[in-house]
Write an enzyme that holds these catalytic residues in place. Structure first.
Site, short mmCIF file in Angstrom:
data_model
loop_
_atom_site.label_atom_id
_atom_site.label_comp_id
_atom_site.label_asym_id
_atom_site.label_seq_id
_atom_site.Cartn_x
_atom_site.Cartn_y
_atom_site.Cartn_z
CG PHE A 1 -1.75 1.18 1.48
CD1 PHE A 1 -2.13 2.04 0.46
CD2 PHE A 1 -2.15 1.47 2.77
CE1 PHE A 1 -2.89 3.18 0.72
CE2 PHE A 1 -2.91 2.60 3.05
CZ PHE A 1 -3.28 3.45 2.03
CB ILE A 2 2.66 3.04 2.68
CG1 ILE A 2 1.39 3.28 3.50
CG2 ILE A 2 3.61 4.23 2.79
CD1 ILE A 2 1.61 3.39 4.99
CG ASP B 1 6.30 -6.44 -2.11
OD1 ASP B 1 5.91 -5.38 -1.58
OD2 ASP B 1 5.76 -7.55 -1.90
CB ALA C 1 6.53 -4.32 8.28
CB SER D 1 3.05 1.11 13.84
OG SER D 1 1.68 0.93 14.10
CE1 TYR E 1 3.26 -3.62 12.24
CE2 TYR E 1 1.64 -2.41 13.54
CZ TYR E 1 2.52 -2.48 12.47
OH TYR E 1 2.66 -1.40 11.64
CG ASN F 1 -6.22 4.01 12.27
OD1 ASN F 1 -5.65 4.32 13.31
ND2 ASN F 1 -6.88 2.88 12.12
CE LYS G 1 -2.95 -2.67 5.00
NZ LYS G 1 -2.90 -1.50 5.91
CE1 TYR H 1 -10.39 -2.59 16.86
CE2 TYR H 1 -11.40 -0.85 18.14
CZ TYR H 1 -11.19 -1.47 16.93
OH TYR H 1 -11.78 -0.98 15.80
#
Length: 322
Positions: A11-12, A31, A87, A126, A149, A176, A185, A278
């Site tokens: 994604f990023i 990748d 990652a 993160s 993580y 986020n 993803k 969470y």
């Protein structure tokens, strides 16, 4: 510049790779690309997908950052800058050994390459490093991750700190992130995309109970690319939050999407099965990011979703129903 982007089909990473490719830089994407392998939680082991790199004109290497052969090829390329995005980013993965090996141990090897080549190293940390810390979350304060993580990312930051005086090294604690390129993803794509696809299928978006009170700092992908680019000219090494500095609820997302899509389907509420892991409220303190890097987010949640909505429609038509 000569630039390496690890996780460059993700994604990023793919957004960074295409951004610098369009600017005329020489970009090498690393990748492992996706296959059918899954973790014990049922989620895919790799999110890298060739479609994220459509239009990319640079070099692509299928390689695992845990392998010495891949590291040798990175060093042989002699990058001026390494954007390290590779990652295991799934917060529900329980394979601690693989997470530590992939996220932390491989990072030490990239630091050694950056030292040897005098390369700039800009990497993905993160917001998961904060766990349930009170908002606004601030680098260096109340860092108590609730999953392996987040722990792996916190230990990456601690390792990076040891090299601040020797290297140009910037760590970004992404909050986020949502936007173009996240579809592959799978289940870990942002709720912006997941709610959008639910609504387009004619269903009320499924939210956890109490979603009007569950708030996150949602940051659009274009602001993430902006922050990474600004890091190239940072006057000092450091770890920074990359976000908007504002907390918005999951209910806000569902409501904004329905306005943009012209629907009125209401919402369906379900129990949260991830309560013990969470984060219920994230809001980044981005004062240092603004002061040190000159970063100013350009997209509010409303602006980001408005900019993203045509891509959500395309994904629904071409990927979901194509």
């Amino acid at each position: 510049m000569r630039i390496v982007v690890t996780g460059g089909a993700g994604f990023i990473g793919s957004n960074l790779a295409k951004h610098f490719d369009k600017k005329g830089d020489e970009v090498l994407v690393i990748d492992i690309f996706r296959n059918s392998d899954r973790f014990s939680n049922g989620n895919l082991k790799s999110f890298g997908h060739y479609k994220n790199l459509l239009g990319f004109e640079g070099e692509i290497l299928e390689g695992d950052i845990n392998d010495k052969a891949t590291l040798k090829k990175i060093k042989k390329f002699r990058p001026d800058t390494i954007f390290h995005q590779a990652a295991i980013s799934d917060t529900t993965v329980s394979e601690q050994d693989l997470l530590i090996r992939t996220n932390l141990n491989s990072f030490s090897h990239l630091i050694e390459i950056a030292k040897d080549l005098n390369s700039k190293l800009i990497y993905a940390s993160s917001a998961a490093t904060y766990g349930n810390a009170k908002s606004p979350q601030t680098v260096g304060e109340c860092e108590s991750p609730r999953n392996v993580y987040g722990f792996s990312k916190l230990m990456m930051d601690k390792l990076a700190f040891k090299f601040f005086k020797k290297l140009h090294i910037i760590g970004f604690r992404y909050f986020n992130v949502y936007g173009s390129g996240e579809y592959f993803k799978d289940k870990t794509a942002s709720m912006v995309l997941q709610f959008g696809l639910q609504i387009l299928s004619g269903k009320a978006p499924k939210l956890f109970e109490g979603s009007d009170k569950i708030k996150r700092d949602f940051v659009y992908i274009k602001d993430i690319v902006l922050g990474n680019e600004l890091a190239l000219n940072a006057k000092k090494s450091g770890i920074y939050n990359l976000a908007t500095g504002k907390a918005r609820s999951f209910q806000n997302i569902a409501d904004i999407l329905q306005r943009e899509l012209g629907t009125n389907l209401g919402s369906e509420y379900i129990k949260n099965p991830f309560v013990k892991q969470y984060q219920f409220h994230t809001q980044a303190n981005i004062l240092d990011t603004k002061t040190d890097l000159g970063y100013e987010p350009k997209f509010s949640l409303e602006d980001g979703i408005k900019d993203y909505i045509s891509e959500i429609n395309r994904i629904y038509e071409s990927e979901v129903n194509g």
